[in-house]
Design an enzyme around this catalytic site. Structure first.
Site, PDB file in Angstrom:
ATOM      1  N   ARG A 666      78.495 -11.764  27.325  1.00  0.00           N
ATOM      2  CA  ARG A 666      78.548 -11.922  28.212  1.00  0.00           C
ATOM      3  C   ARG A 666      76.627 -11.367  28.393  1.00  0.00           C
ATOM      4  NH1 ARG A 666      79.481  -5.588  31.444  1.00  0.00           N
ATOM      5  NH2 ARG A 666      78.768  -6.369  34.254  1.00  0.00           N
ATOM      6  N   ASN A 669      70.974  -9.566  30.564  1.00  0.00           N
ATOM      7  CA  ASN A 669      69.422 -10.061  31.678  1.00  0.00           C
ATOM      8  C   ASN A 669      69.706 -11.416  30.965  1.00  0.00           C
ATOM      9  OD1 ASN A 669      66.737 -10.065  32.028  1.00  0.00           O
ATOM     10  ND2 ASN A 669      66.444  -8.013  31.751  1.00  0.00           N
ATOM     11  N   PRO A 670      69.488 -12.138  31.913  1.00  0.00           N
ATOM     12  CA  PRO A 670      69.667 -13.339  32.392  1.00  0.00           C
ATOM     13  C   PRO A 670      67.973 -14.008  31.974  1.00  0.00           C
ATOM     14  CG  PRO A 670      69.833 -12.633  34.501  1.00  0.00           C
ATOM     15  CD  PRO A 670      70.678 -11.771  33.019  1.00  0.00           C
ATOM     16  N   GLY A 738      69.740 -13.953  19.945  1.00  0.00           N
ATOM     17  CA  GLY A 738      68.386 -13.970  19.437  1.00  0.00           C
ATOM     18  C   GLY A 738      68.650 -15.752  18.306  1.00  0.00           C
ATOM     19  N   GLU A 739      69.403 -15.912  17.576  1.00  0.00           N
ATOM     20  CA  GLU A 739      70.022 -17.008  16.361  1.00  0.00           C
ATOM     21  C   GLU A 739      70.171 -18.486  17.442  1.00  0.00           C
ATOM     22  OE1 GLU A 739      68.407 -15.640  13.249  1.00  0.00           O
ATOM     23  OE2 GLU A 739      69.210 -13.705  13.875  1.00  0.00           O
TER      24      GLU A 739
END
Length: 784
Positions: A666, A669-670, A738-739
């Protein structure tokens, strides 16, 4: 508890001004964004401390040897006599530091040998002294006067040097070690095996076989914010302001080195200006800063130079990767082998886990993965964005492209043919996985169906054009975390955790999760981080912060809602007195009831009308667990498609267009998620085309400059998300982002370069020399 002023002011000024139904899934702007763009944000080096002294490191200029004691004593005396100098710490006078316990060093890159503990030199740039003075300029001048002599010893600078060294001991005894070793697992993750074998012992005798070698160089993190530390003592209590993204671990390491209680250490890191892995662990300059502050009796501030960060705060180590693929005539894999040779220092452990993704990404009845680590005379490496996956997927995904070309099948179709519907490493199903959707949607958005199969078949404005693709993947991880809730008299609910804002939008996402779980509007919620006085949280790395800290915040919000409603039904003065709690809920900052005779009431008004004991009940701490053991496996996937233009006349490759479709659970925050993926792709673009730390092969001295992508290197981006909730990892279904953006990027670019030119490049970065026509006839498909 009082909040640190720099945290309180920043968070409150940046409180989100958004109303409406639900915060999760909305493109909310960063809560600290205004402060950052107006200069109001405060980082470690911006912290004002009265009476501060300034520290500057002196570092070794050789890679291996021993400092002569007489030259060091003379250099220290010379520096001590310089204007404004307070003290000079060297191995000759530094207070003895303790060794770290084994559980902090045996599978983490924390150094076994305390700094300034002896006169030996194990790598270029090793700290040999620390000068403290009343001004930065005086400290720099005094440090520059410290010329020391060395009894230089032969240095082993590469993994191949270690393998070729005769009679080299491989003992694991002591703080300084040599030779090679083969670690069992990646850091504390015992299920992520670095040595693994599934299926038959031997490779199949029949089939199409590929034996390939790939290399990646040393990469530097190069964050905007330099590593900085301010240490001060109040009796036995140590306060450290530091550029860290592992507050809890830094407290443990500092306490262990200094021989004091963890409770006597406070670490503050309100904002961290980028890290990419370099600030995930405590480095030696931090403990030296604390020692200097205790020695001088005054606060001490140290900011590393850009050059010092190349030797003092980690790097991605080079890798040499050997892959063997065997496929049948129907393009089905029969065997995969992936063997990695990488490096660490002689004083700490780290293994770049390049083969982890190979264990599960493609279906194969036989799989062999191994990792060999050589101890070299170089600084300690550490995590860097996409550790393991970034260099490992470069090798694996280019190898798949080479196999597709050999089999004369489309590279995307080869991946679909060998799609693995479950986790081959464990045999367990995926919790929520949409890799085939990523392939399909990415190919449609990019126009992959129009890709001509032959290299050198596309041109635009007299330059060659190539299309490449690669798979992305990264684990969904979650560790235990804590969250404290405090309800103010004006109805604002404050959530706090000792996590970190490293520029990824952690505060914003946590504010959204808190608001939704508590049923509040975003302006009614504040989130604080960056202080060890808050409940403990794991390091901000491995794409786990949203899942880990978010789970604690989510549970805290739910508990806050339960406590408020429980109070309202027993409070005789409440408009909901006597109600069944099951008939009440909190939505959009209002208490609502299924009973039409009980009108909605604003939470703020209800709290303001309550007594003090009630406010105390709404102040508490929650701790969430790690990911559930057993059951399905949480793993993120994605697909990268890129277009590259190659001008052979000047040897330039330019990435012009990029499509990425990501399956990361999910999306909270797009807006932030898209930025994270774009940042990861840009990171991978630098890895593919620009970034390397070149060294003199005889001395280990760095040569030249370090190039990173700029705005001129950025392609047109089309970023999409599947946005399907992962029900196993946490209650709100999110995995980390993040990765994964960097994973597979360098392979997609290398594959596009091959499609454009017919040249297969197996060594990063792809430089001008690889692309100029003088290096061979392109149509011959030369490989580097």
């Amino acid at each position: 508890m009082l909040l640190p002023p720099q945290v309180t002011a920043s968070a409150r000024k940046g409180r989100v001004r958004v109303t409406g139904d639900g915060a999760i899934g909305r493109p909310v702007s960063r809560v600290e964004g205004r402060d950052k763009v107006t200069g109001g944000a405060r980082y470690t080096a911006d912290t004002a401390v009265r009476g501060v002294q300034y520290a500057v490191l002196v570092q070794s200029t050789v890679a291996h040897g021993r400092i002569t004691a007489d030259s060091l004593a003379a250099a220290a005396a010379r520096a001590q006599s310089a204007p404004g100098v307070n003290c000079v710490l060297t191995p000759l006078n530094c207070p003895a530091l303790h060794k770290l316990p084994v559980d902090l060093t045996w599978d983490l890159p924390l150094e076994r040998r305390p700094p300034l503990s002896d006169l030996t030199v194990q790598h270029r740039g090793q700290h040999v002294a620390l000068v403290v003075a009343d001004t930065l300029e005086n400290a720099q001048f005094a440090a520059s006067s410290m010329d020391v002599r060395y009894e230089e010893l032969p240095a082993l600078l590469t993994a191949r040097d270690v393998l070729d060294a005769p009679d080299l001991p491989t003992s694991d005894d002591g703080v300084v070690r040599s030779g090679t070793y083969r670690p069992d697992h990646f850091v504390k993750l015992e299920d992520e095996k670095l040595q693994d074998h599934r299926g038959p012992a031997d490779e199949p005798a029949e089939g199409i076989k590929m034996a390939l070698r790939y290399t990646t160089p040393e990469n530097a993190h190069y964050p905007i914010e330099l590593a900085a530390t301010i240490a001060s003592w109040d009796g036995d209590l140590l306060t450290v302001h530091d550029t860290t993204r592992w507050i809890a671990g830094e407290r443990l390491a500092l306490a262990a080195y200094l021989g004091i209680s963890v409770d006597n250490v406070r670490v503050i890191a309100p904002l961290v200006g980028g890290a990419f892995g370099s600030k995930s662990f405590m480095w030696m300059h931090v403990v030296l800063c604390a020692v200097a502050a205790r020695t001088t009796g005054q606060p001490v501030k140290m900011v590393l130079s850009r050059a010092q960060m190349f030797t003092s705060t980690g790097h991605r180590p080079p890798t040499e990767q050997h892959l063997r693929l065997v496929a049948d005539p129907h393009a089905r894999l029969a065997s995969i082998e992936h063997h990695t040779l990488t490096e660490t220092s002689t004083v700490a452990h780290f293994c770049e886990p390049a083969g982890l993704s190979t264990r599960f990404l493609y279906r194969s009845p036989r799989m062999v993965v191994s990792h060999t680590v050589a101890r070299v005379h170089a600084p300690t490496p550490c995590f860097m964005r996409g550790p393991g996956e970034a260099p490992g997927l470069f090798a694996l995904e280019v190898a798949m492209d080479e196999l597709a070309h050999e089999l004369n099948v489309d590279p995307l179709q080869l991946r679909i043919t060998n799609y693995a519907a479950n986790d081959q490493a464990s045999g367990r199903p995926w919790s929520d996985e949409n890799l085939l959707r990523c392939y399909r949607e990415g190919a449609d958005r990019f126009g992959w169906a129009h890709r001509p199969p032959e290299p050198r078949s596309q041109r635009r404005d007299d330059v060659l054009v190539g299309w490449g693709m690669a798979t992305a993947t990264y684990p969904g991880r979650r560790m235990p975390a804590g969250c404290r809730v405090r309800t103010t008299r004006d109805g604002v609910v404050e959530f706090s955790s000792a996590t970190h804002e490293v520029g990824t939008g952690v505060r914003t996402v946590m504010t959204q999760i808190a608001a939704d779980s508590a049923g509040l509007l975003l302006p009614q919620v504040a989130f604080f981080s960056g202080d060890s006085a808050f409940p403990s949280a794991p390091y901000s790395g491995a794409s786990q912060t949203t899942a880990a800290v978010g789970s604690a915040v989510y549970d805290a919000g739910r508990e806050w809602k339960r406590r408020l409603l429980e109070h309202l039904v027993v409070d005789q003065h409440s408009p909901y007195s006597g109600c069944d709690p099951q008939t009440l809920d909190i939505r959009d900052g209002k208490v609502i009831s299924t009973d039409p005779e009980r009108p909605a009431a604003a939470v703020t008004q209800l709290i303001e009308a309550s007594d003090n004991p009630f406010h105390e009940r709404l102040t508490f701490t929650i701790t969430s667990d790690s990911a559930p053991e057993g059951g399905p496996v949480s793993q993120s996937f994605g697909a990268h498609f890129c277009e590259v233009e190659v001008d052979e006349g000047i040897g330039r490759a330019t990435v012009t267009r990029w499509v990425a479709v990501m399956d990361c659970g999910r999306v909270i925050n797009p807006k932030l998620a898209r930025s994270q993926v774009i940042g990861g792709i840009t990171f991978g673009l630098g890895m593919a085309l620009l970034e390397q730390v070149p060294y003199d092969p005889g001395t280990g001295h760095a040569l030249g400059e370090y190039y990173v992508p700029t705005h001129a290197d950025i392609p047109r981006f089309d970023i999409a998300f599947i946005d399907s909730a992962d029900p196993h990892l946490n209650a709100f279904g999110a995995r980390g982002i993040g990765e994964i953006g960097v994973c597979g990027v360098s392979a997609a670019i290398a594959n596009a370069v091959f499609h454009a030119t017919g040249r297969r490049v197996r060594d990063l970065p792809i430089t001008i020399e690889n692309l100029l026509p003088t290096f061979g006839t392109a149509s011959q498909g030369q490989s580097r």
